[in-house]
Design a protein around this motif. Structure first.
Motif, PDB file in Angstrom:
ATOM      1  N   GLY A   1       0.811  -1.211   0.000  1.00 27.24           N
ATOM      2  CA  GLY A   1       0.000   0.000   0.000  1.00 27.24           C
ATOM      3  C   GLY A   1       0.843   1.259   0.000  1.00 27.24           C
ATOM      4  O   GLY A   1       0.582   2.210  -0.740  1.00 27.24           O
ATOM      5  N   LYS A   2       1.878   1.271   0.822  1.00 30.50           N
ATOM      6  CA  LYS A   2       2.765   2.444   0.887  1.00 30.50           C
ATOM      7  C   LYS A   2       3.566   2.610  -0.403  1.00 30.50           C
ATOM      8  O   LYS A   2       3.788   3.727  -0.863  1.00 30.50           O
ATOM      9  CB  LYS A   2       3.713   2.340   2.092  1.00 30.50           C
ATOM     10  N   ILE A   3       3.974   1.489  -0.981  1.00 31.95           N
ATOM     11  CA  ILE A   3       4.693   1.559  -2.262  1.00 31.95           C
ATOM     12  C   ILE A   3       3.774   2.108  -3.346  1.00 31.95           C
ATOM     13  O   ILE A   3       4.162   2.964  -4.143  1.00 31.95           O
ATOM     14  CB  ILE A   3       5.243   0.172  -2.647  1.00 31.95           C
TER      15      ILE A   3
ATOM     16  N   SER B   1     -11.795   7.747  -0.936  1.00 33.56           N
ATOM     17  CA  SER B   1     -11.653   7.119   0.378  1.00 33.56           C
ATOM     18  C   SER B   1     -11.185   5.669   0.248  1.00 33.56           C
ATOM     19  O   SER B   1     -10.436   5.176   1.094  1.00 33.56           O
ATOM     20  CB  SER B   1     -12.960   7.202   1.170  1.00 33.56           C
ATOM     21  N   THR B   2     -11.606   4.991  -0.816  1.00 39.52           N
ATOM     22  CA  THR B   2     -11.143   3.621  -1.049  1.00 39.52           C
ATOM     23  C   THR B   2      -9.647   3.619  -1.322  1.00 39.52           C
ATOM     24  O   THR B   2      -8.928   2.743  -0.844  1.00 39.52           O
ATOM     25  CB  THR B   2     -11.907   2.980  -2.222  1.00 39.52           C
ATOM     26  N   PHE B   3      -9.172   4.607  -2.075  1.00 40.56           N
ATOM     27  CA  PHE B   3      -7.730   4.714  -2.316  1.00 40.56           C
ATOM     28  C   PHE B   3      -6.983   4.803  -0.987  1.00 40.56           C
ATOM     29  O   PHE B   3      -5.982   4.108  -0.775  1.00 40.56           O
ATOM     30  CB  PHE B   3      -7.409   5.935  -3.187  1.00 40.56           C
TER      31      PHE B   3
ATOM     32  N   ASP C   1      -0.571  -5.886   2.698  1.00 40.22           N
ATOM     33  CA  ASP C   1      -0.617  -6.975   1.706  1.00 40.22           C
ATOM     34  C   ASP C   1      -1.712  -6.708   0.667  1.00 40.22           C
ATOM     35  O   ASP C   1      -2.496  -7.588   0.332  1.00 40.22           O
ATOM     36  CB  ASP C   1      -0.833  -8.314   2.398  1.00 40.22           C
ATOM     37  N   LEU C   2      -1.732  -5.501   0.152  1.00 34.76           N
ATOM     38  CA  LEU C   2      -2.726  -5.098  -0.856  1.00 34.76           C
ATOM     39  C   LEU C   2      -2.699  -6.082  -2.025  1.00 34.76           C
ATOM     40  O   LEU C   2      -1.637  -6.355  -2.579  1.00 34.76           O
ATOM     41  CB  LEU C   2      -2.411  -3.682  -1.350  1.00 34.76           C
ATOM     42  N   PRO C   3      -3.860  -6.648  -2.379  1.00 31.20           N
ATOM     43  CA  PRO C   3      -3.879  -7.635  -3.475  1.00 31.20           C
ATOM     44  C   PRO C   3      -3.419  -7.028  -4.805  1.00 31.20           C
ATOM     45  O   PRO C   3      -3.669  -5.865  -5.107  1.00 31.20           O
ATOM     46  CB  PRO C   3      -5.348  -8.048  -3.559  1.00 31.20           C
ATOM     47  N   TYR C   4      -2.764  -7.874  -5.588  1.00 31.34           N
ATOM     48  CA  TYR C   4      -2.222  -7.404  -6.861  1.00 31.34           C
ATOM     49  C   TYR C   4      -3.309  -7.015  -7.851  1.00 31.34           C
ATOM     50  O   TYR C   4      -3.092  -6.138  -8.676  1.00 31.34           O
ATOM     51  CB  TYR C   4      -1.305  -8.462  -7.471  1.00 31.34           C
ATOM     52  N   HIS C   5      -4.486  -7.629  -7.773  1.00 27.93           N
ATOM     53  CA  HIS C   5      -5.523  -7.252  -8.738  1.00 27.93           C
ATOM     54  C   HIS C   5      -5.952  -5.797  -8.543  1.00 27.93           C
ATOM     55  O   HIS C   5      -6.330  -5.119  -9.494  1.00 27.93           O
ATOM     56  CB  HIS C   5      -6.723  -8.214  -8.677  1.00 27.93           C
ATOM     57  N   ILE C   6      -5.869  -5.296  -7.324  1.00 33.15           N
ATOM     58  CA  ILE C   6      -6.181  -3.882  -7.065  1.00 33.15           C
ATOM     59  C   ILE C   6      -5.054  -2.998  -7.606  1.00 33.15           C
ATOM     60  O   ILE C   6      -5.295  -1.980  -8.253  1.00 33.15           O
ATOM     61  CB  ILE C   6      -6.404  -3.650  -5.560  1.00 33.15           C
TER      62      ILE C   6
END
Length: 125
Positions: free
Chosen positions: A6-8, A36-38, A46-51
């Motif tokens: 997420g931070k990256i 807000s979702t962003f 561990d933000l999913p790669y599809h997002i």
């Protein structure tokens, strides 16, 4: 140790938006999210790669350069740039459509006025 995806993503998006002169709100909308979702996304370690891929498509940027561990399935980078902020039509197309609907409106308005005059005349008014 896991990299905080997420931070990256946040660092990459902010840098890209600054370079392109685009707001984070506009980019989030282009990716199919709201602002807000962003902000919720960038908090996820561990933000999913599809997002992440959806942001990459909206930016027309291959985020595998930032996330090399991300597989290359479903990564789409457009060759031909489209209009900014998700706009699809060119100005001439929009103007032609406006003129079409304006003419249609005037035609219907004239017909309505004609029928109204006939109705008033038949009623003796």
């Amino acid at each position: 140790m896991l990299n905080h995806r997420g931070k990256i993503l946040e660092t990459t998006v902010r840098k890209w938006c600054d370079q392109k002169g685009m707001s984070i709100l506009a980019l989030a909308k282009a990716a199919g999210y709201n602002q807000s979702t962003f902000y919720r996304h960038i908090e996820k370690e561990d933000l999913p790669y599809h997002i992440i891929k959806r942001y990459g498509r909206a930016m027309e940027y291959d985020l595998r350069t930032v996330f090399p561990e991300m597989d290359d399935s479903d990564v789409i980078v457009r060759d031909k740039p489209q209009a900014p902020y998700g706009l699809k039509k060119q100005s001439q197309e929009v103007q032609d459509e406006v003129n079409f609907w304006k003419e249609k409106y005037y035609t219907l308005l004239e017909l309505h006025n004609k029928l109204l005059r006939e109705k008033l005349e038949s009623a003796g008014l």
